[in-house]
Scaffold this motif. Structure first.
Motif, PDB file in Angstrom:
ATOM      1  N   GLN A 119       0.925  -1.249  -0.089  1.00 12.87           N
ATOM      2  CA  GLN A 119       0.170  -0.085   0.068  1.00 12.87           C
ATOM      3  C   GLN A 119       0.794   1.281   0.000  1.00 12.87           C
ATOM      4  O   GLN A 119       0.582   2.239  -0.716  1.00 12.87           O
TER       5      GLN A 119
ATOM      6  N   HIS B  16     -10.298   2.126  -1.399  1.00 10.70           N
ATOM      7  CA  HIS B  16     -10.167   1.039  -0.995  1.00 10.70           C
ATOM      8  C   HIS B  16      -9.092   0.915   0.154  1.00 10.70           C
ATOM      9  O   HIS B  16      -9.059   0.131   0.958  1.00 10.70           O
ATOM     10  N   HIS B  17      -8.194   1.921   0.449  1.00  9.06           N
ATOM     11  CA  HIS B  17      -7.339   2.007   1.579  1.00  9.06           C
ATOM     12  C   HIS B  17      -7.292   3.431   2.079  1.00  9.06           C
ATOM     13  O   HIS B  17      -7.057   4.429   1.157  1.00  9.06           O
TER      14      HIS B  17
ATOM     15  N   PRO C  18      -8.015  -1.030   5.491  1.00  9.33           N
ATOM     16  CA  PRO C  18      -8.668  -1.287   4.153  1.00  9.33           C
ATOM     17  C   PRO C  18     -10.306  -0.932   4.158  1.00  9.33           C
ATOM     18  O   PRO C  18     -10.909  -0.753   5.449  1.00  9.33           O
TER      19      PRO C  18
END
Length: 443
Positions: free
Chosen positions: A290, A374-375, A400
């Motif tokens: 990430q 999404h994050h 998340p």
């Protein structure tokens, strides 16, 4: 390839290549499969040990044999689904070394320090490139071959997975051009060309426009405008911007490794599974990806935000403040940078904020009206100044986000606005009632 390690899909596999009888006992080959942000990289690393008396012409023939053997192996052993054929790249890294017999040269100190001689060679001036272009079948990208030195040059200049992927596509297109300039160009010329293409910032511009559309920023990013304009006009400042991005990329890598090392020592911090399950290497790799998935420009903006802190007003530094930043590589990744107040025990100090990073991340996820989200990455930053040196101690939390449709996020945001409005109205009513009561008392 330390940064690439977290993208490995399986253990590195030692392989045996077909049709290499001449060097059957003098080579080592291994296959690695990486799931990069933009696609699948299938990497075959082949080390060939040569006797000292092999002639240059024989080495060239050996390289051709090795390329063909790897090409056959890739076609027969790499499984590809129909959906993934267009986002898969096969790469051969050929490491040719002079074989040195250490047993018969024990007293040679220089031999001990350098037991092998790695030969510098490039595939750009070879007809292997032309052969790989002709050999295209079933929509599979042709095998791209690199010498060891060239490949590690790219890893040094493009340590970023998404940029490495884009470069491989650029190099493939460069080799497939109608003219034959690619045969005389060096690998260094090719990578310089990639870094200077006019649309280098196109992915970042696309995300910048999306952020404006979502109302997350009011106008285009001024740094992005300046850099992309310098790129298109071939301005002298272009080289300066490239140096700044390269420096930021290194700094982001260093900070990321420090943050991840702290997280790794506390496995519960990155646990995303049920309480009964232990966090695994996969959980940690997911966290790594990430913050390592960022492009050159995205890393530049994150580092620029961090290093703006010493220039902020002293009162702001004393109180602490929050900066919202967005990934310019992936629209679905959002950053919250919390600069702790200088009073560690104050309302916005480290001791008060640090235990609530997860709660802050969850709160941000419900406030962002983005279907792609999404994050959410939360960084708690303690800027420490000792004498003339400045250090950053950064706490990390990666949250998340469950997939939601854009409509669901819009409805969630409206509900929150209504709740805030109701609370505001309730406060006003309470204040009015208080005023009336006070007025009656005076009467």
């Amino acid at each position: 390839m330390n940064e690439m390690a977290c993208y490995l899909r399986a253990d590195i596999l030692k392989i045996i290549l077909p049709d290499m009888p001449v060097v059957e006992s003098n080579y080592q080959a291994q296959y690695s499969q990486y799931q990069l942000p933009l696609g699948e990289l299938n990497l075959v690393e082949l080390v060939i040990y040569l006797p000292n008396d092999m002639l240059p012409a024989d080495i060239e023939t050996l390289g051709r044999t090795a390329f063909n053997a790897v090409n056959i192996w890739c076609k027969t052993h790499i499984s590809r689904s129909i959906d993934s054929q267009l986002c898969s790249i096969d790469v051969l890294v050929l490491d040719i070394q002079r074989q040195i017999d250490i047993e018969h040269d024990v007293d040679n100190k220089s031999c001990k320090k350098n037991p092998v001689q790695r030969l510098a060679h490039s595939f750009t001036d070879s007809d292997l490139v032309q052969g790989s272009i002709v050999d295209t079948s079933a929509s599979i990208q042709p095998l791209q071959a690199f010498g060891w030195h060239d490949w590690h040059l790219y890893l040094h200049k493009l340590q970023i997975p998404c940029e490495l992927w884009r470069f491989l596509y650029y190099r493939l297109g460069h080799s497939q051009q109608g003219n034959k300039d690619h045969i005389t160009n060096s690998e260094n010329d090719i990578i310089t060309g990639f870094l200077n293409v006019a649309d280098f910032f196109a992915p970042a511009i696309t995300i910048d426009n999306a952020l404006i559309k979502y109302g997350l920023q009011n106008e285009p990013n001024s740094a992005l405008i300046a850099m992309s304009l310098a790129q298109k006009t071939n301005s002298p400042t272009k080289q300066m911007y490239q140096q700044h991005m390269a420096q930021a990329a290194v700094l982001w890598s260093q900070l990321s490794m420090q943050m991840l090392e702290t997280v790794y020592k506390n496995p519960a911090a990155f646990k995303q599974k049920k309480s009964s399950e232990k966090p695994s290497e996969a959980d940690f790799s997911h966290w790594q990806r990430q913050i390592l998935d960022e492009s050159l420009f995205s890393r530049h903006e994150l580092i620029r935000t961090l290093y703006k802190h010493p220039k902020q007003a002293q009162q702001l530094q004393q109180q602490g403040y929050v900066v919202h930043q967005h990934s310019y590589e992936c629209l679905g990744r959002h950053y919250v940078l919390i600069f702790y107040g200088q009073d560690a025990e104050g309302k916005h100090g480290k001791l008060a904020i640090r235990p609530n990073l997860a709660k802050i991340a969850l709160d941000v996820t419900t406030r962002l009206p983005m279907a792609e989200l999404h994050h959410v990455v939360v960084l708690g930053i303690d800027f420490i100044i000792e004498a003339e040196d400045a250090f950053m101690d950064i706490d990390l939390w990666i949250q998340p986000v469950n997939p939601m449709t854009q409509r669901e996020r819009q409805l969630t945001k409206k509900v929150q606005q209504l709740q805030q409005s109701n609370q505001s109205n309730a406060s006003e009513i309470t204040e009015d009632n208080k005023k009336k009561t006070d007025s009656n008392h005076l009467s």
